[in-house]
Design a protein around this motif. Structure first.
Motif, PDB file in Angstrom:
ATOM      1  N   CYS A  72      36.758 -49.756  75.682  1.00 55.93           N
ATOM      2  CA  CYS A  72      35.384 -49.756  75.722  1.00 55.93           C
ATOM      3  C   CYS A  72      35.025 -48.155  75.737  1.00 55.93           C
ATOM      4  O   CYS A  72      33.993 -47.761  75.259  1.00 55.93           O
ATOM      5  CB  CYS A  72      34.832 -50.419  77.175  1.00 55.93           C
ATOM      6  SG  CYS A  72      35.100 -52.053  76.838  1.00 55.93           S
ATOM      7  N   ARG A  73      35.809 -47.371  76.430  1.00 57.19           N
ATOM      8  CA  ARG A  73      35.627 -45.878  76.685  1.00 57.19           C
ATOM      9  C   ARG A  73      35.974 -45.229  75.104  1.00 57.19           C
ATOM     10  O   ARG A  73      35.117 -44.368  74.888  1.00 57.19           O
ATOM     11  CB  ARG A  73      36.562 -45.315  77.563  1.00 57.19           C
ATOM     12  CG  ARG A  73      36.249 -45.510  78.852  1.00 57.19           C
ATOM     13  CD  ARG A  73      34.701 -44.979  79.230  1.00 57.19           C
ATOM     14  NE  ARG A  73      34.706 -43.618  79.021  1.00 57.19           N
ATOM     15  CZ  ARG A  73      35.156 -42.569  79.695  1.00 57.19           C
ATOM     16  NH1 ARG A  73      35.672 -42.758  80.801  1.00 57.19           N
ATOM     17  NH2 ARG A  73      34.793 -41.293  79.290  1.00 57.19           N
ATOM     18  N   ASP A 110      37.959 -37.609  83.252  1.00 59.71           N
ATOM     19  CA  ASP A 110      38.117 -38.749  82.608  1.00 59.71           C
ATOM     20  C   ASP A 110      39.931 -38.905  83.086  1.00 59.71           C
ATOM     21  O   ASP A 110      40.623 -39.454  82.205  1.00 59.71           O
ATOM     22  CB  ASP A 110      37.956 -38.994  81.209  1.00 59.71           C
ATOM     23  CG  ASP A 110      36.747 -38.996  81.041  1.00 59.71           C
ATOM     24  OD1 ASP A 110      35.882 -39.787  81.866  1.00 59.71           O
ATOM     25  OD2 ASP A 110      36.209 -38.657  79.778  1.00 59.71           O
ATOM     26  N   LYS A 139      31.332 -45.190  85.092  1.00 60.06           N
ATOM     27  CA  LYS A 139      31.495 -44.697  83.810  1.00 60.06           C
ATOM     28  C   LYS A 139      30.990 -45.628  82.685  1.00 60.06           C
ATOM     29  O   LYS A 139      30.650 -45.393  81.708  1.00 60.06           O
ATOM     30  CB  LYS A 139      32.960 -44.304  83.446  1.00 60.06           C
ATOM     31  CG  LYS A 139      33.395 -43.065  84.088  1.00 60.06           C
ATOM     32  CD  LYS A 139      32.692 -42.043  83.194  1.00 60.06           C
ATOM     33  CE  LYS A 139      33.343 -40.604  83.796  1.00 60.06           C
ATOM     34  NZ  LYS A 139      32.893 -39.311  82.881  1.00 60.06           N
ATOM     35  N   THR A 140      31.472 -46.806  82.860  1.00 61.89           N
ATOM     36  CA  THR A 140      30.955 -47.883  81.595  1.00 61.89           C
ATOM     37  C   THR A 140      31.287 -49.471  82.066  1.00 61.89           C
ATOM     38  O   THR A 140      32.097 -49.615  83.146  1.00 61.89           O
ATOM     39  CB  THR A 140      32.075 -47.623  80.528  1.00 61.89           C
ATOM     40  OG1 THR A 140      31.439 -48.412  79.280  1.00 61.89           O
ATOM     41  CG2 THR A 140      33.255 -48.129  80.740  1.00 61.89           C
ATOM     42  N   THR A 179      31.179 -53.631  75.610  1.00 65.32           N
ATOM     43  CA  THR A 179      30.760 -52.615  76.549  1.00 65.32           C
ATOM     44  C   THR A 179      29.341 -52.099  76.538  1.00 65.32           C
ATOM     45  O   THR A 179      28.677 -52.287  75.627  1.00 65.32           O
ATOM     46  CB  THR A 179      31.495 -51.197  75.949  1.00 65.32           C
ATOM     47  OG1 THR A 179      31.327 -50.356  76.588  1.00 65.32           O
ATOM     48  CG2 THR A 179      31.150 -50.868  74.432  1.00 65.32           C
ATOM     49  N   TYR A 235      39.193 -51.411  79.356  1.00 70.47           N
ATOM     50  CA  TYR A 235      38.524 -50.096  79.746  1.00 70.47           C
ATOM     51  C   TYR A 235      38.779 -48.961  78.699  1.00 70.47           C
ATOM     52  O   TYR A 235      37.881 -48.496  78.168  1.00 70.47           O
ATOM     53  CB  TYR A 235      39.092 -49.552  81.118  1.00 70.47           C
ATOM     54  CG  TYR A 235      38.550 -48.286  81.598  1.00 70.47           C
ATOM     55  CD1 TYR A 235      37.118 -48.191  81.748  1.00 70.47           C
ATOM     56  CD2 TYR A 235      39.270 -47.248  81.776  1.00 70.47           C
ATOM     57  CE1 TYR A 235      36.678 -46.820  82.155  1.00 70.47           C
ATOM     58  CE2 TYR A 235      38.823 -45.782  82.033  1.00 70.47           C
ATOM     59  CZ  TYR A 235      37.613 -45.685  82.405  1.00 70.47           C
ATOM     60  OH  TYR A 235      36.809 -44.573  82.527  1.00 70.47           O
ATOM     61  N   LEU A 244      28.444 -49.140  76.635  1.00 70.55           N
ATOM     62  CA  LEU A 244      28.609 -47.706  76.362  1.00 70.55           C
ATOM     63  C   LEU A 244      28.457 -46.683  77.205  1.00 70.55           C
ATOM     64  O   LEU A 244      28.863 -46.705  78.487  1.00 70.55           O
ATOM     65  CB  LEU A 244      27.518 -47.395  74.938  1.00 70.55           C
ATOM     66  CG  LEU A 244      28.026 -48.273  73.727  1.00 70.55           C
ATOM     67  CD1 LEU A 244      26.723 -47.884  72.716  1.00 70.55           C
ATOM     68  CD2 LEU A 244      29.210 -47.828  73.065  1.00 70.55           C
ATOM     69  N   PHE A 245      27.281 -45.903  77.367  1.00 69.83           N
ATOM     70  CA  PHE A 245      27.147 -44.907  78.440  1.00 69.83           C
ATOM     71  C   PHE A 245      26.025 -45.416  79.593  1.00 69.83           C
ATOM     72  O   PHE A 245      25.669 -44.913  80.431  1.00 69.83           O
ATOM     73  CB  PHE A 245      26.373 -43.676  77.968  1.00 69.83           C
ATOM     74  CG  PHE A 245      27.542 -42.977  76.879  1.00 69.83           C
ATOM     75  CD1 PHE A 245      28.816 -42.641  77.333  1.00 69.83           C
ATOM     76  CD2 PHE A 245      27.199 -42.974  75.520  1.00 69.83           C
ATOM     77  CE1 PHE A 245      29.716 -42.047  76.435  1.00 69.83           C
ATOM     78  CE2 PHE A 245      28.164 -42.522  74.568  1.00 69.83           C
ATOM     79  CZ  PHE A 245      29.269 -41.899  75.124  1.00 69.83           C
ATOM     80  N   ASP A 246      25.867 -46.605  79.472  1.00 68.40           N
ATOM     81  CA  ASP A 246      24.528 -47.268  80.173  1.00 68.40           C
ATOM     82  C   ASP A 246      25.491 -48.058  81.249  1.00 68.40           C
ATOM     83  O   ASP A 246      26.050 -49.028  81.053  1.00 68.40           O
ATOM     84  CB  ASP A 246      23.609 -48.253  79.404  1.00 68.40           C
ATOM     85  CG  ASP A 246      22.494 -48.748  80.310  1.00 68.40           C
ATOM     86  OD1 ASP A 246      22.480 -48.598  81.606  1.00 68.40           O
ATOM     87  OD2 ASP A 246      21.557 -49.293  79.656  1.00 68.40           O
ATOM     88  N   THR A 247      25.334 -47.524  82.447  1.00 70.73           N
ATOM     89  CA  THR A 247      25.924 -48.216  83.754  1.00 70.73           C
ATOM     90  C   THR A 247      25.100 -49.078  84.338  1.00 70.73           C
ATOM     91  O   THR A 247      25.342 -49.209  85.916  1.00 70.73           O
ATOM     92  CB  THR A 247      26.622 -47.094  84.705  1.00 70.73           C
ATOM     93  OG1 THR A 247      25.430 -46.035  85.054  1.00 70.73           O
ATOM     94  CG2 THR A 247      27.631 -46.308  83.754  1.00 70.73           C
TER      95      THR A 247
END
Length: 224
Positions: A221-222, A51, A137-138, A164, A218, A166-169
């Motif tokens: 959202c992260r 990251d 990443k996001t 966001t 960013y 989230l973890f779904d790209t």
């Protein structure tokens, strides 16, 4: 590409109403605005397994960069790869067009089979996907209201309803589930300009009195 000054602030709805009432007297709407005066932006940001981009933003590294893919108003036939480099409050953005198939390969195959074809920023991303393990990443999605002024090449934007994935790209999926990351009524004001910011605009957005926030969509959202 000429470096530009970039200032960001988190503002509330009352701030927004007061600023817009005055901005509309001296600035014009962005040409890409829809009938409601806004347009939607969806971006997919890259980072590595450590990251790096996120960490450098959090600790305030003065020289940093990030890569993203972006499209507007749900039109994924016009995709852009962007690299944004920051040097303190100055920023430089370089971009290149992508096809939908190239975008899918960047998302799912680590860029395998994608040819830069003279696109320097794409060549750099592909190299860093190999050497630095950059990966999607996001997803960041929001509505933007924008005003422009030729003097100073000024651009003032209000980014609303930041969400966001989230973890779904699944960047290209129209029905991607999205979660709000900003409280109701809170939005992000961005002020961008070249060598100078005209006094009339400075007074409206009160840049001289407001504290610049270490904020980015960013990061929001992260960290959600």
């Amino acid at each position: 590409m000429k470096p530009r000054h970039e200032l960001k602030h988190a503002i509330n709805y009352s701030d927004y109403l007061a600023m817009c009432a005055r901005l509309r007297q001296v600035m014009r709407r962005d040409a890409f605005s829809g009938v409601d005066g806004e347009y939607r932006i969806r971006s997919l940001y890259f980072d590595n397994y450590r990251d790096k981009a996120l960490t450098e933003k959090v600790i305030g590294v003065t020289r940093r960069e990030k890569f993203r893919i972006r499209f507007y108003n749900g039109d994924d036939t016009f995709l852009r790869l962007e690299k944004k480099a920051k040097r303190r409050e100055l920023s430089v953005k370089r971009s290149a067009p992508l096809t939908k198939e190239e975008t899918r390969r960047l998302l799912l195959c680590g860029g395998e089979g994608v040819e830069p074809a003279g696109r320097e920023v794409l060549s750099e991303l592909l190299a860093k996907m190999k050497t630095e393990q950059l990966r999607p990443k996001t997803v960041v999605d929001y509505r933007r209201e924008a005003y422009v002024l030729p003097a100073g090449n000024v651009r003032v934007t209000f980014d609303k309803e930041v969400r966001t994935g989230l973890f779904d790209t699944s960047f290209l999926e129209e029905r991607l589930p999205l979660v709000p990351v900003t409280p109701p009524g809170v939005m992000i004001l961005e002020v961008k300009y070249d060598e100078f910011l005209p006094e009339i605009v400075r007074d409206i957005v009160q840049v001289g009195e407001r504290r610049c926030a270490a904020i980015s969509k960013y990061l929001l959202c992260r960290n959600f």
